[in-house]
Design a protein around this motif. Structure first.
Motif, PDB file in Angstrom:
ATOM      1  N   TYR A   7      37.911  40.954  28.428  1.00 19.56           N
ATOM      2  CA  TYR A   7      39.493  40.686  29.073  1.00 19.56           C
ATOM      3  C   TYR A   7      40.311  40.469  27.810  1.00 19.56           C
ATOM      4  O   TYR A   7      41.620  41.065  27.999  1.00 19.56           O
ATOM      5  N   ARG A   8      39.771  39.682  26.842  1.00 20.96           N
ATOM      6  CA  ARG A   8      40.891  39.685  25.691  1.00 20.96           C
ATOM      7  C   ARG A   8      41.088  40.843  25.094  1.00 20.96           C
ATOM      8  O   ARG A   8      42.287  41.206  24.575  1.00 20.96           O
ATOM      9  N   ARG A   9      40.149  41.785  24.946  1.00 24.23           N
ATOM     10  CA  ARG A   9      40.566  43.378  24.277  1.00 24.23           C
ATOM     11  C   ARG A   9      41.293  44.056  25.064  1.00 24.23           C
ATOM     12  O   ARG A   9      42.159  44.772  24.554  1.00 24.23           O
ATOM     13  N   TYR A  24      52.606  47.619  34.679  1.00 25.37           N
ATOM     14  CA  TYR A  24      51.595  46.621  35.279  1.00 25.37           C
ATOM     15  C   TYR A  24      50.157  46.840  34.749  1.00 25.37           C
ATOM     16  O   TYR A  24      49.825  47.795  34.318  1.00 25.37           O
ATOM     17  N   LEU A  25      49.730  45.814  34.723  1.00 21.18           N
ATOM     18  CA  LEU A  25      47.892  45.571  34.432  1.00 21.18           C
ATOM     19  C   LEU A  25      47.291  45.245  35.318  1.00 21.18           C
ATOM     20  O   LEU A  25      47.795  43.951  36.043  1.00 21.18           O
ATOM     21  N   ILE A  26      46.518  45.807  36.043  1.00 22.82           N
ATOM     22  CA  ILE A  26      45.480  45.334  37.166  1.00 22.82           C
ATOM     23  C   ILE A  26      44.310  45.111  36.708  1.00 22.82           C
ATOM     24  O   ILE A  26      43.557  46.189  36.204  1.00 22.82           O
ATOM     25  N   LEU A  27      43.621  43.975  37.043  1.00 18.25           N
ATOM     26  CA  LEU A  27      42.353  43.539  36.462  1.00 18.25           C
ATOM     27  C   LEU A  27      41.409  42.928  37.665  1.00 18.25           C
ATOM     28  O   LEU A  27      41.863  42.180  38.401  1.00 18.25           O
ATOM     29  N   ASN A  45      51.938  37.491  26.240  1.00 17.19           N
ATOM     30  CA  ASN A  45      53.508  37.921  26.822  1.00 17.19           C
ATOM     31  C   ASN A  45      53.319  38.670  27.928  1.00 17.19           C
ATOM     32  O   ASN A  45      54.272  39.383  28.281  1.00 17.19           O
ATOM     33  N   TRP A  46      52.342  38.714  28.827  1.00 13.38           N
ATOM     34  CA  TRP A  46      52.422  39.305  30.296  1.00 13.38           C
ATOM     35  C   TRP A  46      53.060  38.258  31.175  1.00 13.38           C
ATOM     36  O   TRP A  46      53.076  37.075  30.917  1.00 13.38           O
ATOM     37  N   LYS A  47      53.655  38.929  32.422  1.00 12.01           N
ATOM     38  CA  LYS A  47      54.764  37.952  33.213  1.00 12.01           C
ATOM     39  C   LYS A  47      54.001  38.368  34.575  1.00 12.01           C
ATOM     40  O   LYS A  47      53.686  39.106  34.829  1.00 12.01           O
ATOM     41  N   ASN A  48      54.899  37.717  35.322  1.00 11.65           N
ATOM     42  CA  ASN A  48      54.779  37.684  36.753  1.00 11.65           C
ATOM     43  C   ASN A  48      53.392  38.053  37.346  1.00 11.65           C
ATOM     44  O   ASN A  48      52.922  38.909  37.868  1.00 11.65           O
ATOM     45  N   ILE A  49      52.562  37.031  36.723  1.00 10.55           N
ATOM     46  CA  ILE A  49      51.095  37.162  37.020  1.00 10.55           C
ATOM     47  C   ILE A  49      50.828  36.621  38.543  1.00 10.55           C
ATOM     48  O   ILE A  49      51.267  35.471  38.954  1.00 10.55           O
ATOM     49  N   GLU A  50      50.105  37.355  39.181  1.00 11.53           N
ATOM     50  CA  GLU A  50      49.710  37.282  40.523  1.00 11.53           C
ATOM     51  C   GLU A  50      48.165  37.362  40.809  1.00 11.53           C
ATOM     52  O   GLU A  50      47.659  38.164  40.228  1.00 11.53           O
ATOM     53  N   VAL A  51      47.588  36.345  41.483  1.00 15.18           N
ATOM     54  CA  VAL A  51      46.013  36.366  41.671  1.00 15.18           C
ATOM     55  C   VAL A  51      45.800  36.879  43.155  1.00 15.18           C
ATOM     56  O   VAL A  51      46.674  36.188  43.993  1.00 15.18           O
ATOM     57  N   PHE A  52      45.188  37.804  43.585  1.00 13.48           N
ATOM     58  CA  PHE A  52      44.646  38.148  44.911  1.00 13.48           C
ATOM     59  C   PHE A  52      43.343  37.870  45.250  1.00 13.48           C
ATOM     60  O   PHE A  52      42.368  37.884  44.445  1.00 13.48           O
ATOM     61  N   THR A  53      42.921  37.609  46.620  1.00 14.87           N
ATOM     62  CA  THR A  53      41.912  37.170  46.820  1.00 14.87           C
ATOM     63  C   THR A  53      41.138  38.365  47.667  1.00 14.87           C
ATOM     64  O   THR A  53      41.801  39.337  48.291  1.00 14.87           O
ATOM     65  N   ASP A  54      39.718  38.226  47.768  1.00 10.67           N
ATOM     66  CA  ASP A  54      39.160  39.292  48.689  1.00 10.67           C
ATOM     67  C   ASP A  54      39.055  38.556  50.128  1.00 10.67           C
ATOM     68  O   ASP A  54      39.734  37.743  50.318  1.00 10.67           O
ATOM     69  N   LEU A  55      38.236  39.365  50.629  1.00  7.55           N
ATOM     70  CA  LEU A  55      38.119  39.144  52.048  1.00  7.55           C
ATOM     71  C   LEU A  55      37.564  37.808  52.529  1.00  7.55           C
ATOM     72  O   LEU A  55      37.573  37.188  53.511  1.00  7.55           O
ATOM     73  N   SER A  56      36.682  37.445  51.470  1.00  8.08           N
ATOM     74  CA  SER A  56      36.021  35.959  51.308  1.00  8.08           C
ATOM     75  C   SER A  56      36.941  34.858  50.977  1.00  8.08           C
ATOM     76  O   SER A  56      36.367  33.721  51.052  1.00  8.08           O
ATOM     77  N   GLY A  57      38.282  35.185  50.497  1.00  7.60           N
ATOM     78  CA  GLY A  57      38.956  34.073  49.865  1.00  7.60           C
ATOM     79  C   GLY A  57      38.804  33.769  48.548  1.00  7.60           C
ATOM     80  O   GLY A  57      39.280  32.785  48.032  1.00  7.60           O
ATOM     81  N   LEU A  58      37.993  34.452  47.874  1.00  2.00           N
ATOM     82  CA  LEU A  58      37.590  34.494  46.486  1.00  2.00           C
ATOM     83  C   LEU A  58      38.654  35.013  45.665  1.00  2.00           C
ATOM     84  O   LEU A  58      38.737  36.230  45.758  1.00  2.00           O
ATOM     85  N   ASP A  59      39.047  34.185  44.343  1.00  3.80           N
ATOM     86  CA  ASP A  59      39.832  35.082  43.570  1.00  3.80           C
ATOM     87  C   ASP A  59      39.135  36.516  43.087  1.00  3.80           C
ATOM     88  O   ASP A  59      38.090  36.441  42.425  1.00  3.80           O
ATOM     89  N   MET A  61      41.364  39.498  42.156  1.00 10.29           N
ATOM     90  CA  MET A  61      42.265  40.684  41.160  1.00 10.29           C
ATOM     91  C   MET A  61      43.487  39.907  40.614  1.00 10.29           C
ATOM     92  O   MET A  61      43.831  38.970  41.281  1.00 10.29           O
ATOM     93  N   ILE A  62      43.798  40.210  39.472  1.00  8.71           N
ATOM     94  CA  ILE A  62      45.088  39.650  38.794  1.00  8.71           C
ATOM     95  C   ILE A  62      45.870  41.145  38.408  1.00  8.71           C
ATOM     96  O   ILE A  62      45.424  42.118  38.105  1.00  8.71           O
ATOM     97  N   ILE A  63      47.129  40.755  39.132  1.00  9.89           N
ATOM     98  CA  ILE A  63      48.205  41.791  38.598  1.00  9.89           C
ATOM     99  C   ILE A  63      49.180  41.125  37.427  1.00  9.89           C
ATOM    100  O   ILE A  63      49.624  40.040  37.922  1.00  9.89           O
ATOM    101  N   ALA A  64      49.459  41.767  36.483  1.00  9.70           N
ATOM    102  CA  ALA A  64      50.505  41.034  35.454  1.00  9.70           C
ATOM    103  C   ALA A  64      51.369  42.291  35.174  1.00  9.70           C
ATOM    104  O   ALA A  64      51.065  43.432  35.085  1.00  9.70           O
TER     105      ALA A  64
END
Length: 66
Positions: A7-9, A24-27, A45-59, A61-64
């Motif tokens: 992730y760092r790399r 955008y970067l999607i991880l 220095n990434w901004k507007n970071i959002e976390v999305f959950t799967d159908l089980s409610g677990l984190d 995906m992240i979009i920045a």
């Protein structure tokens, strides 16, 4: 050591491959990694970071935005 090296790399090197601000970067993440990956994104220095959950409610995906 902590399982976040890739992730760092990716987050650091992504600047070389995006078209500048407004890009955008999607991880996909492990469900327990959201806070750590958000911290890495913010440190790079990434901004507007959002976390999305799967159908089980677990984190899952992240979009920045650069």
């Amino acid at each position: 050591v902590d399982g976040l090296d890739y992730y760092r790399r990716i987050i650091k090197d992504a600047f070389k491959y995006v078209n500048g601000y407004g890009s955008y970067l999607i991880l996909e993440i492990g469900s327990s990694l959201a806070e750590d990956v958000i911290k890495i994104l913010e440190e790079n220095n990434w901004k507007n970071i959002e976390v999305f959950t799967d159908l089980s409610g677990l984190d899952r995906m992240i979009i920045a935005e650069i």
